[in-house]
Scaffold this active site. Structure first.
Site, PDB file in Angstrom:
ATOM      1  N   ASP A 304      21.666  56.068  30.352  1.00 49.58           N
ATOM      2  CA  ASP A 304      21.370  56.340  28.947  1.00 49.58           C
ATOM      3  C   ASP A 304      21.004  55.002  28.300  1.00 49.58           C
ATOM      4  O   ASP A 304      21.162  53.927  28.891  1.00 49.58           O
ATOM      5  CB  ASP A 304      22.558  57.026  28.246  1.00 49.58           C
ATOM      6  CG  ASP A 304      22.090  57.810  27.010  1.00 49.58           C
ATOM      7  OD1 ASP A 304      20.971  57.546  26.521  1.00 49.58           O
ATOM      8  OD2 ASP A 304      22.843  58.670  26.521  1.00 49.58           O
TER       9      ASP A 304
HETATM   10  C1  NOJ Z   1      20.409  58.313  23.756  1.00 53.82           C
HETATM   11  C2  NOJ Z   1      20.841  59.723  23.973  1.00 53.82           C
HETATM   12  O1  NOJ Z   1      22.219  59.752  24.287  1.00 53.82           O
HETATM   13  C3  NOJ Z   1      20.093  60.443  25.076  1.00 53.82           C
HETATM   14  O2  NOJ Z   1      20.454  61.783  25.055  1.00 53.82           O
HETATM   15  C4  NOJ Z   1      18.620  60.268  24.904  1.00 53.82           C
HETATM   16  O3  NOJ Z   1      17.939  60.947  25.943  1.00 53.82           O
HETATM   17  C5  NOJ Z   1      18.288  58.790  24.912  1.00 53.82           C
HETATM   18  N1  NOJ Z   1      18.976  58.149  23.803  1.00 53.82           N
HETATM   19  C6  NOJ Z   1      16.794  58.535  24.798  1.00 53.82           C
HETATM   20  O4  NOJ Z   1      16.338  58.856  23.554  1.00 53.82           O
END
Ligand code: NOJ
Length: 756
Positions: A304
């Protein structure tokens, strides 16, 4: 193993356990799809590439960063930003962007990658296409409330079609965390609290996004996230610590991921949270042992956003170099936005702290998915196709059907709904009634407010000229003043029916938007009460991304409908349901608590040594009933159903046998309807204690008025398995209860036994 115990007068002797060797969650084979195409030829082409690539080239492939087009109106600034991005592509510093949209723009990036970079490796372009790209579907919690995996799959296929046409190859979805805490803002992105419903929805999304071949021009690679147990955040506070038993990890949080892997998902995203002291983005147990070793996952794992270097703040590693080493060794192939792989891993390899073979393996996994997506042969998108498929009437049609199916009727006194033909004037009131942005929900993709059919617009269109519709906002979603409430009440007073549309704005849900109170904001409550005081029959429509503690509304509204954040076709779908063109069939995928103090509150809880009664020293609160406001699986219809004649055809089964159970469901009302018939079990005694109920299956049936159907379930005994204290997956002999039910709180009850 031999052990005797008793359960409320029932005696069960556990004489043996059956260790189930089958690792899978036992989903039927027809829920599976082929994994992305991987051929020996592809592996040879990867070998050849790896041979030629330097370490820096490989680390570039393992790095992802923001690559979106700048929205700056100044052409020079735009050009400079684009030049920077193209420079990164040309130099091979990054193998994947997130944030790049549109066939035209992404083609510019791809052209530089495949024509001007050293190895001519195409870019992998990912985006958060969570519940639609431009045609927006209900938020995932709403999608799950449809209990309609076929339609959810169709919705994901539409999202894939629009996204791929616009140059997106990879969606960071489905989000398949299980959440039992509605304070958590991200519960909106989940399928709710149940691992089985979570599995079904996970598979539906993966099938819809990926189809049978992710190289097709209308498919994208899916990414099951957030691996794993992110939904277990303490206190429902986003990003918070997760400290859970291994049983809860294996039985609650892992199953949707395992199902997604079985369904051939191409990628997973490692989560922000720690699990029992070890961050998920550096966790060898979950990433290496479980995912790669036990489940044989061959796709790629992306972290993430900066979750790799966030391990420093977790207190697990000392610096970015340490973080990168831990993450890559545990099995995170691609680093999203922390740059720690690109900036530090070469040094770590030189120092002998990481084996270059680890980098080769991760690079192979990334390249493999680029091949599977067909990007080496067909890197570009077609702008004509993008224009043709985006927001098409067909796509809107799927969104409307799914939105209507997602709505859950929670109360309907005196058949207030569907709107009677006698109604001549309707007052539509509330801050979400003529609101085009909030129904798109969090993660609205490229959805635009101007494309939303608002509730007001949808109701007006359906009402036509026969019914007068008046409208007043009344108050803001949050904050503001009560000044508009009297005028709204006046409209309600003058109408035959008041429809009050209240709930959450999109920014009261989602990432980083946990709430400590989950009721309606005070002015909205005031508005609802003011309308109710007029004496005009009142329908309350909730638009929200989580369960709300709407006790007063649940007692006083004539009808209550949970419509979630329903997407682009919100208003049309709402009109379909309120006017009865669609008979609601949605069921809650999550428990609605009465108060925040009850949380975590889920139907599949343990019994405890002192199950709640009215008695003093039992597991209860002294100031609240022990029941929820609305239970998991609950939802009404414009007709009624009678369940009868439960038959357990196999009262004794072996661990390799199949439970066969049936019941008759009859439509006892005046209109046709569809009912979600649910199958629950309870394992009465286990070597680790079992929940009071567990959902094991469901079926949607349609019934004409007066019609009845026999609904049969066949449940392989393997699906009764759980984890014993030694963390073996077992089906233990002993007695079980079984219910065929309209919700988790009701049902026809029977018994069966698993025998040696
Ligand atoms: C953080 C989020 O937790 C995740 O779900 C997302 O895909 C990413 N950012 C990218 O935007």
């Amino acid at each position: 193993m031999t052990r005797c115990t008793s359960f409320r007068g029932l005696r069960a002797c556990v004489l043996a356990v059956f260790v189930v060797t089958l690792a899978g969650p036992g989903l039927a084979d027809n829920l599976r799809i082929p994994a992305p195409k991987l051929t020996p030829d592809v592996e040879r082409r990867i070998d050849a590439l790896l041979e030629r690539m330097t370490l820096a080239d490989k680390l570039g492939q393992l790095s992802q960063q923001w690559g979106g087009e700048t929205q700056d109106m100044n052409p020079d600034a735009r050009q400079r930003a684009l030049d920077d991005i193209l420079g990164i592509v040309r130099a091979g510093l990054c193998g994947s962007f997130l944030g790049a949209h549109g066939a035209e723009y992404t083609n510019v990036l791809q052209r530089v990658a495949v024509e001007e970079s050293k190895h001519k490796i195409p870019m992998l372009l990912g985006n958060d296409v969570i519940h639609g790209y431009r045609t927006i579907f209900p938020v995932p919690l709403g999608e799950a409330a449809s209990w309609d995996p076929d339609l959810v799959q169709a919705g994901a296929a539409v999202a894939a079609e629009e996204a791929r046409a616009a140059g997106t190859h990879w969606t960071f979805a489905p989000m398949i965390d299980v959440s039992r805490d509605p304070r958590w803002g991200r519960i909106v992105e989940t399928a709710g609290e149940d691992p089985y419903l979570g599995q079904v929805m996970a598979v539906a999304h993966v099938k819809g996004f990926q189809g049978g071949d992710i190289s097709a021009p209308d498919r994208v690679m899916a990414c099951a996230k957030h691996y794993v147990a992110y939904g277990g955040a303490e206190g429902g506070r986003d990003y918070n610590t997760v400290d859970i038993s291994m049983q809860t990890l294996y039985e609650v949080h892992l199953p949707p991921f395992e199902a997604a892997v079985q369904a051939g998902v191409g990628s997973l995203m490692s989560a922000f949270n720690e699990i029992n002291g070890v961050p998920a983005s550096g966790n060898p147990l979950t990433l290496d042992k479980i995912l790669r070793n036990d489940w044989k996952f061959r796709g790629m794992v992306v972290s993430d956003w900066t979750s790799v270097t966030e391990m420093i703040a977790h207190g697990y590693v000392v610096d970015p170099a340490h973080a990168a080493r831990v993450a890559i060794t545990a099995g995170v192939d691609m680093d999203m936005c922390s740059f720690s792989y690109r900036d530090t891993l070469a040094e770590s390899i030189k120092a002998g702290l990481v084996d270059e073979a680890v980098i080769d393996l991760a690079t192979r996994r990334v390249l493999r998915m680029k091949f599977a997506l067909g990007l080496f042969d067909n890197p570009y998108s077609d702008p004509d196709r993008e224009a043709r498929v985006t927001l098409s009437a067909k796509n809107r049609g799927v969104a409307r059907r799914l939105a209507a199916r997602s709505m859950v009727l929670l109360r309907n006194e005196d058949n207030t709904l569907p709107i009677s033909t006698d109604v001549r004037r309707i007052a539509v009131v509330g801050p979400l009634a003529d609101n085009a942005r909030d129904p798109l929900g969090t993660w609205e993709g490229r959805g635009r407010a101007e494309d939303t059919v608002t509730a007001l617009a949808g109701l007006k269109a359906r009402a036509g000229s026969d019914i007068e519709i008046t409208y007043a906002k009344g108050c803001e979603t949050r904050g503001g003043t009560a000044d508009g409430i009297p005028a709204a009440a006046d409209l309600a007073r003058a109408a035959d029916l008041a429809i009050v549309i209240v709930g959450e704005s999109e920014d009261m849900t989602g990432e980083g938007h946990s709430r400590s109170e989950i009721g309606l904001p005070p002015l909205q409550q005031q508005l609802v009460k003011a309308v109710h005081a007029t004496g005009t029959p009142m329908v309350v429509v909730l638009m929200s991304g989580r369960p709300l503690t709407v006790n007063w509304e649940a007692e006083n509204a004539a009808a209550l409908l949970e419509a979630w954040h329903a997407g682009s076709e919100c208003g049309n779908a709402l009109a379909d349901v309120l006017f009865g063109d669609v008979n609601p069939s949605g069921k809650l995928p999550v428990t609605f608590p009465r108060r925040v103090g009850q949380i975590p509150f889920h139907y599949n809880h343990k019994n405890t040594g002192r199950p709640p009664t009215e008695e003093r020293y039992t597991s209860r609160y002294i100031d609240l009933p022990s029941s929820p406001l609305f239970p998991f699986g609950y939802g009404l219809s414009y007709t009624t159903y009678a369940y009868s004649d439960l038959q357990v055809a196999t009262p004794r089964i072996k661990a390799d046998g199949t439970l066969e159970v049936s019941a008759t469901v009859r439509n006892t009302g005046q209109v046709a309807g569809e009912e979600i018939v649910q199958l629950y079990i309870r394992d009465l005694v286990g070597s680790t204690t079992r929940p009071v109920r567990e959902l094991k299956g469901f079926q949607r049936i349609s019934l004409a008025p007066g019609e009845e159907k026999k609904v049969r379930f066949a449940l392989p005994a393997d699906r009764l398995a759980f984890y014993n204290p030694q963390m073996q997956r077992v089906v233990e002999p002993g007695r079980f209860k079984v219910w065929i039910a309209t919700s988790s709180a009701e049902g026809l009850e029977g018994e069966f036994e698993v025998v040696r």
